[in-house]
Design a protein around this motif. Sequence first.
Motif, PDB file in Angstrom:
ATOM      1  N   TRP A  82      11.791  -9.947   2.902  1.00 27.25           N
ATOM      2  CA  TRP A  82      10.407 -10.326   2.615  1.00 27.25           C
ATOM      3  C   TRP A  82       9.650 -10.562   3.909  1.00 27.25           C
ATOM      4  CZ3 TRP A  82       7.895 -10.470  -1.972  1.00 27.25           C
ATOM      5  CH2 TRP A  82       8.678 -10.304  -3.116  1.00 27.25           C
ATOM      6  N   GLY A  83       8.357 -10.389   3.871  1.00 24.65           N
ATOM      7  CA  GLY A  83       7.493 -10.717   4.993  1.00 24.65           C
ATOM      8  C   GLY A  83       7.203  -9.573   5.933  1.00 24.65           C
ATOM      9  N   MET A  84       7.804  -8.433   5.723  1.00 29.42           N
ATOM     10  CA  MET A  84       7.566  -7.276   6.588  1.00 29.42           C
ATOM     11  C   MET A  84       6.512  -6.390   5.928  1.00 29.42           C
ATOM     12  SD  MET A  84       9.566  -7.525   9.250  1.00 29.42           S
ATOM     13  CE  MET A  84       9.702  -5.898   9.927  1.00 29.42           C
ATOM     14  N   THR A  85       5.280  -6.546   6.308  1.00 30.81           N
ATOM     15  CA  THR A  85       4.212  -5.741   5.719  1.00 30.81           C
ATOM     16  C   THR A  85       4.145  -4.392   6.411  1.00 30.81           C
ATOM     17  OG1 THR A  85       2.602  -6.598   7.257  1.00 30.81           O
ATOM     18  CG2 THR A  85       2.827  -7.770   5.185  1.00 30.81           C
ATOM     19  N   THR A  86       3.820  -3.375   5.645  1.00 34.13           N
ATOM     20  CA  THR A  86       3.570  -2.055   6.220  1.00 34.13           C
ATOM     21  C   THR A  86       2.307  -1.507   5.584  1.00 34.13           C
ATOM     22  OG1 THR A  86       5.025  -1.076   4.562  1.00 34.13           O
ATOM     23  CG2 THR A  86       5.962  -1.442   6.732  1.00 34.13           C
ATOM     24  N   GLY A  87       1.362  -1.143   6.402  1.00 36.25           N
ATOM     25  CA  GLY A  87       0.113  -0.591   5.885  1.00 36.25           C
ATOM     26  C   GLY A  87      -0.684  -1.585   5.066  1.00 36.25           C
ATOM     27  N   GLY A  88      -0.484  -2.866   5.304  1.00 33.46           N
ATOM     28  CA  GLY A  88      -1.236  -3.881   4.579  1.00 33.46           C
ATOM     29  C   GLY A  88      -0.675  -4.229   3.216  1.00 33.46           C
ATOM     30  N   THR A  89       0.429  -3.631   2.812  1.00 32.78           N
ATOM     31  CA  THR A  89       1.019  -3.942   1.507  1.00 32.78           C
ATOM     32  C   THR A  89       2.107  -4.986   1.659  1.00 32.78           C
ATOM     33  OG1 THR A  89       2.607  -2.134   1.709  1.00 32.78           O
ATOM     34  CG2 THR A  89       0.551  -1.640   0.569  1.00 32.78           C
ATOM     35  N   TRP A  90       2.122  -5.932   0.741  1.00 30.13           N
ATOM     36  CA  TRP A  90       3.130  -6.986   0.724  1.00 30.13           C
ATOM     37  C   TRP A  90       4.213  -6.648  -0.274  1.00 30.13           C
ATOM     38  CZ3 TRP A  90       3.594 -11.053   3.938  1.00 30.13           C
ATOM     39  CH2 TRP A  90       2.514 -11.318   4.775  1.00 30.13           C
ATOM     40  N   GLY A  91       5.256  -7.386  -0.238  1.00 29.55           N
ATOM     41  CA  GLY A  91       6.347  -7.208  -1.178  1.00 29.55           C
ATOM     42  C   GLY A  91       7.655  -7.023  -0.446  1.00 29.55           C
ATOM     43  N   PRO A  92       8.737  -6.949  -1.179  1.00 28.51           N
ATOM     44  CA  PRO A  92      10.049  -6.821  -0.536  1.00 28.51           C
ATOM     45  C   PRO A  92      10.221  -5.446   0.102  1.00 28.51           C
ATOM     46  CG  PRO A  92      10.267  -6.588  -2.890  1.00 28.51           C
ATOM     47  CD  PRO A  92       8.841  -6.966  -2.632  1.00 28.51           C
ATOM     48  N   ARG A  93      11.074  -5.398   1.106  1.00 32.57           N
ATOM     49  CA  ARG A  93      11.428  -4.151   1.771  1.00 32.57           C
ATOM     50  C   ARG A  93      12.937  -3.996   1.699  1.00 32.57           C
ATOM     51  NH1 ARG A  93       6.779  -3.873   1.232  1.00 32.57           N
ATOM     52  NH2 ARG A  93       5.167  -3.546   2.779  1.00 32.57           N
TER      53      ARG A  93
END
Length: 161
Positions: A82-93
Amino acid sequence: MKEIASEFGVPVKGIRSLIRTLDILPDRVWDKRALVIDEATYAKIKAYADDLITLPETIAITGVPGHIFRQLVKQGFAHEIWGMTTGGTWGPRYLATEVQQLVDRRRAFVPAGVASETRTLNGYAKQQGSSEGEILARTLCGELVPAAVDKSRNGLRALYY
């Protein structure tokens, strides 16, 4: 930490979450205000950060909807970061290589070719009165062995029981 976070374009808590979840720095060395990270560790963090995918991107690899994949993650078959945003999108990675290994490991030991008496994942789950997530979890634990795999389908949906 702040330098790495600004370079990746993510919050500091995202970098901390990545380090903690993947146990990149088991022996943490603390400076007065931040974690001291050497070049080798930085390269490892960069490689992991470049390998992260979102939940919708896991569908292309696993062949199952996100809510089913999240059930597998909760049972410990993959890491959720959690907490790793990509392109402004939140959520789990999730780590793309880890997700791909999860699929490949199960598909590798199943013979190819589908017989008429076998059922798809969805059909078998309905027959058993269970969910697809429960069937996949039992399969990944080794309690349930698929009868065949359809090479024309991708991911875990290719398993037949």
